[in-house]
Write a protein that holds these residues in place. Structure first.
Motif, PDB file in Angstrom:
ATOM      1  N   UNK A 105       0.921  -0.961  -0.135  1.00 61.88           N
ATOM      2  CA  UNK A 105       0.180  -0.009   0.018  1.00 61.88           C
ATOM      3  C   UNK A 105       0.699   1.168   0.165  1.00 61.88           C
ATOM      4  N   UNK A 106       2.119   1.219   0.668  1.00 58.14           N
ATOM      5  CA  UNK A 106       3.017   2.377   0.756  1.00 58.14           C
ATOM      6  C   UNK A 106       3.516   2.620  -0.746  1.00 58.14           C
ATOM      7  N   UNK A 107       3.756   1.589  -1.562  1.00 60.66           N
ATOM      8  CA  UNK A 107       4.413   1.933  -2.784  1.00 60.66           C
ATOM      9  C   UNK A 107       3.148   2.539  -3.783  1.00 60.66           C
ATOM     10  N   UNK A 108       1.947   2.431  -3.226  1.00 59.86           N
ATOM     11  CA  UNK A 108       0.836   3.071  -4.198  1.00 59.86           C
ATOM     12  C   UNK A 108       0.921   4.360  -3.988  1.00 59.86           C
ATOM     13  N   UNK A 109       1.739   4.963  -3.080  1.00 59.69           N
ATOM     14  CA  UNK A 109       1.985   6.604  -3.027  1.00 59.69           C
ATOM     15  C   UNK A 109       2.667   7.105  -4.397  1.00 59.69           C
ATOM     16  N   UNK A 110       3.501   6.204  -5.156  1.00 59.67           N
ATOM     17  CA  UNK A 110       3.921   6.682  -6.412  1.00 59.67           C
ATOM     18  C   UNK A 110       2.975   6.694  -7.364  1.00 59.67           C
ATOM     19  N   UNK A 111       1.904   5.940  -7.314  1.00 62.35           N
ATOM     20  CA  UNK A 111       0.986   6.068  -8.408  1.00 62.35           C
ATOM     21  C   UNK A 111      -0.034   7.268  -8.148  1.00 62.35           C
ATOM     22  N   UNK A 113       0.798   9.837  -6.670  1.00 58.59           N
ATOM     23  CA  UNK A 113       1.782  11.187  -6.707  1.00 58.59           C
ATOM     24  C   UNK A 113       1.486  11.325  -8.377  1.00 58.59           C
ATOM     25  N   UNK A 114       2.018  10.640  -9.073  1.00 64.61           N
ATOM     26  CA  UNK A 114       2.001  10.702 -10.677  1.00 64.61           C
ATOM     27  C   UNK A 114       0.535  11.145 -11.146  1.00 64.61           C
ATOM     28  N   UNK A 115      -0.598  10.330 -10.542  1.00 68.15           N
ATOM     29  CA  UNK A 115      -1.862  10.632 -11.209  1.00 68.15           C
ATOM     30  C   UNK A 115      -2.367  11.966 -10.497  1.00 68.15           C
ATOM     31  N   UNK A 116      -2.683  12.149  -9.379  1.00 67.75           N
ATOM     32  CA  UNK A 116      -3.383  13.261  -8.742  1.00 67.75           C
ATOM     33  C   UNK A 116      -2.466  14.652  -8.921  1.00 67.75           C
ATOM     34  N   UNK A 117      -1.286  14.557  -8.486  1.00 66.71           N
ATOM     35  CA  UNK A 117      -0.192  15.690  -8.855  1.00 66.71           C
ATOM     36  C   UNK A 117      -0.377  16.104 -10.042  1.00 66.71           C
ATOM     37  N   UNK A 118      -0.045  14.846 -11.119  1.00 64.87           N
ATOM     38  CA  UNK A 118       0.079  15.367 -12.428  1.00 64.87           C
ATOM     39  C   UNK A 118      -1.308  15.950 -12.981  1.00 64.87           C
ATOM     40  N   UNK A 127      -8.945  15.005 -10.426  1.00 70.06           N
ATOM     41  CA  UNK A 127      -9.417  13.825 -11.316  1.00 70.06           C
ATOM     42  C   UNK A 127     -10.099  14.131 -12.586  1.00 70.06           C
ATOM     43  N   UNK A 128      -9.547  13.662 -13.701  1.00 71.00           N
ATOM     44  CA  UNK A 128     -10.184  14.122 -14.962  1.00 71.00           C
ATOM     45  C   UNK A 128     -10.780  12.806 -15.434  1.00 71.00           C
ATOM     46  N   UNK A 129     -11.908  12.984 -16.266  1.00 68.37           N
ATOM     47  CA  UNK A 129     -12.686  11.667 -16.584  1.00 68.37           C
ATOM     48  C   UNK A 129     -11.871  10.641 -17.436  1.00 68.37           C
ATOM     49  N   UNK A 222       4.782   1.662 -12.432  1.00 65.54           N
ATOM     50  CA  UNK A 222       3.713   2.442 -12.242  1.00 65.54           C
ATOM     51  C   UNK A 222       2.348   1.796 -12.141  1.00 65.54           C
ATOM     52  N   UNK A 223       2.187   0.959 -13.310  1.00 69.36           N
ATOM     53  CA  UNK A 223       0.907  -0.024 -13.176  1.00 69.36           C
ATOM     54  C   UNK A 223       0.752  -1.100 -12.227  1.00 69.36           C
ATOM     55  N   UNK A 224       2.059  -1.599 -12.158  1.00 70.29           N
ATOM     56  CA  UNK A 224       1.956  -2.760 -11.097  1.00 70.29           C
ATOM     57  C   UNK A 224       1.661  -2.370  -9.843  1.00 70.29           C
ATOM     58  N   UNK A 225       2.147  -1.099  -9.206  1.00 69.62           N
ATOM     59  CA  UNK A 225       1.716  -0.550  -7.925  1.00 69.62           C
ATOM     60  C   UNK A 225       0.429   0.060  -7.972  1.00 69.62           C
TER      61      UNK A 225
END
Length: 230
Positions: A105-111, A113-118, A127-129, A222-225
């Protein structure tokens, strides 16, 4: 500096922990405790113990990522403790020290970060559709799949003005506003924290055998986490 002294430097520590007497009221009202092994009473007990080995184990575990931040614990504690706020402190130092990469669950912070902050810095929205792809979010069901496939026409009909200049809830955000968002990230330390999350995640990906020199390698990580595979 010892770990328990380090986390005490966060102002939220003083707001979150007055003196826990382990009555269990927080656990009784906690939704996460009902559906997982999370127990806010145990969490505060570990923090109060000032046992650095136990704290490090906590920061490296899935445990601190189970809280949903509903803050129900705050409403019931007779001593005014807030385990949900303490979770924020522990999550911060798990990220600061790179311990988050030691749990699934901790490693999911990377995903995240990339999605939300991106999304925030790139488009002005959390969030964008187009990011909520049905194949990655089957929990959204068949209605969302239809919305996703027909989003341009649908959002035009309801006046959302999807990614276009002008008014509308999903309108294109102007460059000046995006620059202000970036400045907020820079001033509050969010940019620096994001960089740490990325750097620690790259190191973990290397340890797990991903080719971090290749863009596809980090995309695979990214996809794996993101999907909780590792």
């Amino acid at each position: 500096m010892q770990l328990h002294e380090l986390i005490k430097q966060d102002i939220r520590y003083k707001e979150a922990l007055n003196a826990c007497m382990n009555c269990g009221m927080c656990t009784a009202v906690c939704p996460a405790a009902e559906f997982s092994d999370y127990d806010p009473r145990i969490l505060l007990n570990i923090v109060q113990s000032q046992d650095d080995d136990a704290l490090e184990k906590l920061l490296k575990s899935d445990y601190i990522w189970l809280c949903g931040q509903c803050m129900s614990c705050k409403t019931r504690c007779p001593r005014g403790n807030v385990p949900g706020l303490m979770i924020n402190v522990l999550r911060r130092y798990s990220q600061e020290l790179g311990y988050f990469t030691e749990s699934r669950r901790g490693r999911q912070q990377y995903a995240l970060h990339k999605v939300l902050n991106g999304n925030v810095l790139g488009q002005g929205y959390c969030i964008v559709p187009e990011a909520v792809k049905p194949e990655l979010h089957p929990e959204q069901g068949p209605v969302w799949e239809w919305v996703y496939r027909n989003k341009e026409e649908l959002y035009d009909r309801v006046g959302a003005n999807l990614h276009k200049p002008g008014a509308g809830v999903l309108r294109q955000i102007d460059s000046g506003s995006l620059a202000e968002l970036q400045a907020i990230y820079d001033q509050t330390g969010a940019t620096e924290m994001g960089k740490k999350i990325e750097d620690f995640s790259v190191k973990k990906a290397e340890q797990l055998g991903y080719d971090t020199d290749d863009e596809d390698g980090m995309e695979k990580y990214f996809m794996d986490v993101y999907q909780g595979k590792i």
